[in-house]
Design a protein around this motif. Structure first.
Motif, mmCIF file in Angstrom:
data_model
loop_
_atom_site.group_PDB
_atom_site.id
_atom_site.type_symbol
_atom_site.label_atom_id
_atom_site.label_comp_id
_atom_site.label_asym_id
_atom_site.label_seq_id
_atom_site.Cartn_x
_atom_site.Cartn_y
_atom_site.Cartn_z
ATOM 1 N N HIS A 59 -30.006 -36.320 14.215
ATOM 2 C CA HIS A 59 -30.594 -35.020 14.552
ATOM 3 C C HIS A 59 -31.551 -35.360 16.059
ATOM 4 N N GLU A 61 -33.784 -31.931 19.057
ATOM 5 C CA GLU A 61 -34.264 -31.168 18.713
ATOM 6 C C GLU A 61 -34.209 -30.251 18.982
ATOM 7 N N SER A 64 -34.262 -29.928 14.927
ATOM 8 C CA SER A 64 -35.711 -29.331 14.421
ATOM 9 C C SER A 64 -36.882 -28.116 14.705
ATOM 10 N N GLN A 68 -37.803 -25.176 12.164
ATOM 11 C CA GLN A 68 -39.271 -25.396 11.666
ATOM 12 C C GLN A 68 -39.181 -23.661 11.958
ATOM 13 N N LEU A 115 -37.154 -31.859 7.012
ATOM 14 C CA LEU A 115 -37.911 -32.453 7.936
ATOM 15 C C LEU A 115 -39.104 -33.316 7.506
ATOM 16 N N TRP A 118 -36.937 -36.313 8.249
ATOM 17 C CA TRP A 118 -37.117 -36.241 9.805
ATOM 18 C C TRP A 118 -38.169 -36.761 10.801
ATOM 19 N N VAL A 120 -41.109 -34.369 11.151
ATOM 20 C CA VAL A 120 -41.409 -33.238 11.768
ATOM 21 C C VAL A 120 -41.924 -32.433 11.135
#
Length: 214
Positions: A59, A61, A64, A68, A115, A118, A120
């Motif tokens: 993955h 940016e 992510s 989000q 997330l 990951w 994140v």
């Protein structure tokens, strides 16, 4: 002559005993090649060394940020839909609101799990947690302003404004999904983006028809 026959008989018996002993020991030697410590036996019982844990999909940016912000976006839609379930005048509008709640709640759970995998954070940097959608607006209104307006409406006026704002809200989601299809790389995020585009474009069309019938 008699003594010679006795000696010959003894020799014959002795040879027979030796041969018998050799014959008895042979199966033991063959069986010994299959003892528990034998490497061949162990090889058939050892689990494959190639099995291992699953590797997380790649993955970037863009993935992510999409996840989000889509979580925040979905929460905003749920907030609006909950108002519609309680305040809408039309059964069609209430039914649509219930469908939005049923679809977007599980998607939030799924995206939150991504997330976590990951590593994140769920909340994007600089996000206030007040459903501001990272600057996204509906007809120039923030999420808080939209909710405040809807909360003060009732009847047909509520239905019309809810549909107008939810259309704009869905259009924002479609744009986010198109962005991640262009810039992201995670296969799960890409698949979700396609599903969001298909589902929300269908609901936009449905809401436009409902507005036309009002």
């Amino acid at each position: 002559m008699k003594s010679h026959r006795v000696i010959a008989s003894c020799v014959a018996l002795l040879l027979a005993g030796v041969l018998s002993a050799c014959t008895t020991e042979q199966p033991a030697e063959e069986g010994g090649s299959h003892t528990p410590g034998d490497s061949t036996t162990q090889a058939t019982q050892t689990p494959s060394s190639t099995s291992g844990g699953e590797v997380a999909d790649a993955h970037n940016e863009a993935d992510s940020m999409f996840v989000q912000m889509m979580i925040v976006h979905h929460k905003g839609a749920i907030e609006m839909a909950e108002l519609a379930v309680n305040q809408a005048d039309s059964a069609q509008v209430r039914s649509l609101a219930e469908e939005i709640l049923a679809a977007q709640g599980p998607e939030i759970e799924t995206m939150t799990s991504w997330l976590s995998a990951w590593e994140v954070p769920v909340m994007a940097t600089g996000e206030t947690g007040q459903m501001d959608h990272g600057g996204m607006q509906m007809e120039g209104m923030s999420q808080l302003e939209a909710i405040t307006e809807l909360a003060g409406l009732s009847g047909a006026a509520f239905d019309t404004r809810f549909l107008e704002l939810m259309i704009a809200h869905h259009q924002g989601a479609v744009q986010m999904a198109e962005d991640v299809l262009a810039d992201g790389q995670n296969t799960h995020a890409q698949e979700l983006a396609r599903q969001i585009i298909e589902a929300q474009e269908a609901e936009i069309s449905q809401m436009q028809d409902m507005l036309g019938q009002a």
